[in-house]
Write an enzyme that holds these catalytic residues in place. Sequence first.
Site, short mmCIF file in Angstrom:
data_model
loop_
_atom_site.label_atom_id
_atom_site.label_comp_id
_atom_site.label_asym_id
_atom_site.label_seq_id
_atom_site.Cartn_x
_atom_site.Cartn_y
_atom_site.Cartn_z
N HIS A 171 50.47 24.43 36.23
CA HIS A 171 50.65 24.50 37.56
C HIS A 171 49.12 24.85 38.11
O HIS A 171 48.26 25.21 37.43
CB HIS A 171 51.55 25.45 38.30
CG HIS A 171 51.23 26.91 37.99
ND1 HIS A 171 51.43 27.55 36.69
CD2 HIS A 171 50.47 27.81 38.76
CE1 HIS A 171 50.93 28.62 36.95
NE2 HIS A 171 50.43 28.93 38.17
N VAL A 322 30.69 41.92 32.06
CA VAL A 322 30.50 43.16 32.47
C VAL A 322 29.08 43.78 32.38
O VAL A 322 28.25 43.03 32.69
CB VAL A 322 31.83 44.11 31.39
CG1 VAL A 322 33.03 43.68 31.56
CG2 VAL A 322 31.10 43.70 29.94
P1 H2U Z 1 49.76 32.17 38.80
O1 H2U Z 1 50.41 32.49 37.54
O2 H2U Z 1 48.40 31.20 38.74
O3 H2U Z 1 49.23 33.12 39.61
O4 H2U Z 1 50.62 31.07 39.64
C1 H2U Z 1 51.91 31.25 39.95
C2 H2U Z 1 51.98 31.64 41.25
O5 H2U Z 1 53.30 31.11 41.71
C3 H2U Z 1 51.82 32.88 41.91
O6 H2U Z 1 50.63 32.61 43.07
C4 H2U Z 1 53.91 31.98 42.83
C5 H2U Z 1 53.20 33.32 42.81
O7 H2U Z 1 52.77 33.98 43.80
N1 H2U Z 1 55.33 32.25 42.64
C6 H2U Z 1 56.09 31.89 43.99
O8 H2U Z 1 55.46 31.43 44.75
N2 H2U Z 1 57.48 32.11 43.83
C7 H2U Z 1 58.01 32.39 42.68
O9 H2U Z 1 59.40 32.69 42.99
C8 H2U Z 1 57.34 32.93 41.59
C9 H2U Z 1 56.02 32.82 41.41
#
Ligand code: H2U
Length: 358
Positions: A171, A322
Site C-alpha cells: 500500500h 545521524v
Molecule cells: P503505514 O504502515 O505506511 O503507516 O500505513 C498503514 C496506514 O493505514 C496507516 O496510516 C492506516 C494507518 O493510519 N490504517 C487505517 O486507516 N485503518 C485501519 O484500520 C488500520 C490502519
Amino acid sequence: MAGAGSEPFQASEHQHIRYNPLQDEWVLVSAHRMRRPWQGQLEPPVPENIPRHDPSNPLCPGATRANGEVNPLYESTFLFDNDFPALQPDAPSPGPSDHPLFRAEPARGVCKVLCFHPWSDITLPLMSVPEIRTVIDTWAKVAGDLGAEYPWVQIFENKGAMMGCSNPHPHCQVWASSFLPDVPRREDRNQREYLSRHGEPLLLAYGRQEAQRKERLVLANEDWLVLVPYWAVWPFQTLLLPRRHVLRLQDLQPGERDSLAAIMKQLLTKYDNLFETSFPYSMGWHGAPTGSLGEAEAGHWQLHAHYYPPLLRSATVRKFMVGYEMLAQAQRDLTPEQAAERLRQLPEDHFRQRQEKA
Ligand code: H2U
Ligand code: ZN
C-alpha cells in the site's frame, strides 16, 4: 595545507562535496570510507511468512477497519480514507501570532490509504506490469481529484518495517494539504530560478545530461529515465523522471503509463535483487502544485519520483542519517557512480521467482 597533494582527483578516492540544485543542499562524498572494516555480511533473506489473506489485517479485502467499516472484496486497487489522518478538512485556525518567534498557520487536508493489490504477500516488483499500471492510474486519478481542491497532494510509499511501515500489505499513502510543504516549496523555488536563469526546466536539462553521460544511468526506456542522482544522499537512492516535459502524474499519456509500469518493475526488481531481500525504501511523487497554486505558471516543474532506500552493505546493514547528518549535512560512503554501476549489473528477473524455478 596537509593532504592537498599533486595526485589527480578521483571521486571514488578523494572526498568532496556535491551540490543538489533541486533542493539546495550539499552532500559530503567520502567513498574511501567503504574500505573501513565492517561486520555486516550478506545473509540469506529471512523467510517472511506473510499470509496471502489475513481477515484480521485491516487492509485486506473483507476485513473490518479501525472505524468499523468493512472493506469491499476488492480485486485490484482499493483507496480509502485513513482512519487516523494527520490532516483533516476542517480544523479550527490557530489565530494570529503575538510574536515573530511563535508563528503558526492553519493546516487543512485529507489522508488516504491506497492498497495496491488484494494479496498481502505480494509487492510491486512481483506484480504484473498491467497490475502496476492500475496503481499508476489510481495515483493519477487521486492526484487529480484531490489536486482540484488542495495545492499539494503527496503520494508516498513506506516499504518495509525499516521505514516504519506498520503493515505488510502492499500500500501507499496520499496526504493532500492546504499548504505547500517544505521539500516541494524548496523544489518549486529552485526549479523556478533555474528556468529563469537557463531558459530550460532544471530536471529536463538534468535528465538529458544524464542520458548522455550514462555513468549514473540505471535504466531507460522510450519515455523514462532512472538514475542515481549526482547529489544522491542515500546509498542506492534513485530519481525516476520522464524524458518529455510533464508537469503532473495526471498528465501522463496511456503509453507513458505502460512504460512507467515497466520501468518501475525493472527498478524494484533490481532493488530486491541487490541484497536478495524485499528492499525497503520511502518513495514519493513530486509534480507541479495544484489547487489554487495550480493556476500559476508551472512550466519550471518536471514530474519525478524519488526513491530513498536505507540499505548500505547488505540486507541487514543500513545507512543511518545521524550525527554529522543531523548536525551538519548529509554524507555518503560509495559514490553515486559506483551505486549506479552496481544497480546496472543486477539481473532483471526477480530472485524469488528464480528460487521458485530452481
Ligand atoms: P503505514 O504502515 O505506511 O503507516 O500505513 C498503514 C496506514 O493505514 C496507516 O496510516 C492506516 C494507518 O493510519 N490504517 C487505517 O486507516 N485503518 C485501519 O484500520 C488500520 C490502519
Ligand atoms: Zn522532488
